[in-house]
Design a protein around this motif. Structure first.
Motif, PDB file in Angstrom:
ATOM      1  N   ASN A 229     -38.236 -48.907  -3.983  1.00 51.66           N
ATOM      2  CA  ASN A 229     -36.931 -48.268  -3.364  1.00 51.66           C
ATOM      3  C   ASN A 229     -36.366 -47.425  -4.781  1.00 51.66           C
ATOM      4  O   ASN A 229     -35.761 -46.876  -4.952  1.00 51.66           O
ATOM      5  N   GLU A 230     -36.682 -49.015  -5.967  1.00 50.95           N
ATOM      6  CA  GLU A 230     -35.556 -48.794  -6.908  1.00 50.95           C
ATOM      7  C   GLU A 230     -36.703 -47.683  -7.580  1.00 50.95           C
ATOM      8  O   GLU A 230     -35.628 -46.379  -8.215  1.00 50.95           O
ATOM      9  N   GLN A 231     -38.205 -47.124  -7.836  1.00 45.74           N
ATOM     10  CA  GLN A 231     -38.348 -45.848  -8.605  1.00 45.74           C
ATOM     11  C   GLN A 231     -38.346 -44.756  -7.916  1.00 45.74           C
ATOM     12  O   GLN A 231     -37.828 -43.791  -8.697  1.00 45.74           O
TER      13      GLN A 231
ATOM     14  N   GLY B 229     -48.209 -53.106  -5.184  1.00 45.70           N
ATOM     15  CA  GLY B 229     -46.861 -52.202  -5.600  1.00 45.70           C
ATOM     16  C   GLY B 229     -47.799 -52.068  -6.576  1.00 45.70           C
ATOM     17  O   GLY B 229     -46.873 -50.697  -7.273  1.00 45.70           O
ATOM     18  N   VAL B 230     -49.128 -51.683  -7.135  1.00 46.13           N
ATOM     19  CA  VAL B 230     -50.023 -50.508  -8.305  1.00 46.13           C
ATOM     20  C   VAL B 230     -50.665 -49.731  -7.453  1.00 46.13           C
ATOM     21  O   VAL B 230     -51.050 -50.116  -6.110  1.00 46.13           O
TER      22      VAL B 230
ATOM     23  N   PHE C 238     -40.769 -48.709 -15.467  1.00 41.01           N
ATOM     24  CA  PHE C 238     -40.701 -48.235 -13.669  1.00 41.01           C
ATOM     25  C   PHE C 238     -41.610 -48.901 -13.871  1.00 41.01           C
ATOM     26  O   PHE C 238     -40.843 -49.414 -12.403  1.00 41.01           O
ATOM     27  N   GLU C 239     -42.891 -49.518 -14.041  1.00 47.13           N
ATOM     28  CA  GLU C 239     -43.398 -49.865 -12.664  1.00 47.13           C
ATOM     29  C   GLU C 239     -43.377 -51.520 -11.964  1.00 47.13           C
ATOM     30  O   GLU C 239     -43.560 -52.256 -11.139  1.00 47.13           O
TER      31      GLU C 239
ATOM     32  N   VAL D  36     -34.610 -44.330  -8.907  1.00 43.98           N
ATOM     33  CA  VAL D  36     -34.170 -43.150 -10.898  1.00 43.98           C
ATOM     34  C   VAL D  36     -34.964 -41.914 -10.326  1.00 43.98           C
ATOM     35  O   VAL D  36     -34.758 -41.077 -11.288  1.00 43.98           O
ATOM     36  N   SER D  37     -36.155 -41.788  -9.541  1.00 48.21           N
ATOM     37  CA  SER D  37     -36.860 -40.389  -9.785  1.00 48.21           C
ATOM     38  C   SER D  37     -36.170 -39.617  -9.680  1.00 48.21           C
ATOM     39  O   SER D  37     -36.173 -38.129  -9.925  1.00 48.21           O
ATOM     40  N   ALA D  38     -35.372 -39.986  -8.188  1.00 49.00           N
ATOM     41  CA  ALA D  38     -34.668 -38.752  -7.749  1.00 49.00           C
ATOM     42  C   ALA D  38     -33.666 -38.248  -9.152  1.00 49.00           C
ATOM     43  O   ALA D  38     -32.676 -37.363  -8.743  1.00 49.00           O
TER      44      ALA D  38
END
Length: 118
Positions: free
Chosen positions: A90-92, A39-40, A84-85, A95-97
């Motif tokens: 999907n959650e990132q 995931g990174v 954030f990491e 939040v970004s949007a």
């Protein structure tokens, strides 16, 4: 018990280098067992506990008294990045949007509103 540790998690352990680059250099030199962190993005690795010295293993064990750990203060930006990491991809994206659409000013208004409600 946890078996895989990121360079960041090893920073506060006595006897380990004090920088992420130092930890990664030590890992390469001592040929630690490593894998890519899930995931990174990028080359983020985590290292298996079997690669560490007995002292480091003891420091990482659950039985050790937490007061003996050296904890470095986290810079606010690093705290945000770490939080954030921890989110799913999907959650990132959500939040970004939201931040792109509403901006930091609305985010601060949201926080202030919830402070008043508490």
């Amino acid at each position: 018990m946890k078996e895989w540790f990121s360079s960041k998690e090893l920073l506060s352990i006595a006897g380990m280098p004090s920088t992420i680059q130092g930890i990664n250099r030590k890992a390469r030199a001592e040929k630690w067992t490593a894998r890519k962190r899930a995931g990174v993005r990028g080359k983020a690795l985590e290292y298996h506990i079997s690669s560490f010295s007995v002292e480091v293993k003891k420091a990482l064990s659950i039985e050790e008294v937490s007061a003996s750990y050296l904890v470095s203060p986290i810079e606010p930006l690093q705290l945000w990045i770490t939080a954030f990491e921890q989110l799913s991809t999907n959650e990132q994206a959500i939040v970004s949007a939201w931040l792109m659409r509403n901006g930091i000013k609305d985010f601060m208004s949201f926080i202030n509103k919830h402070k008043k409600d508490s």
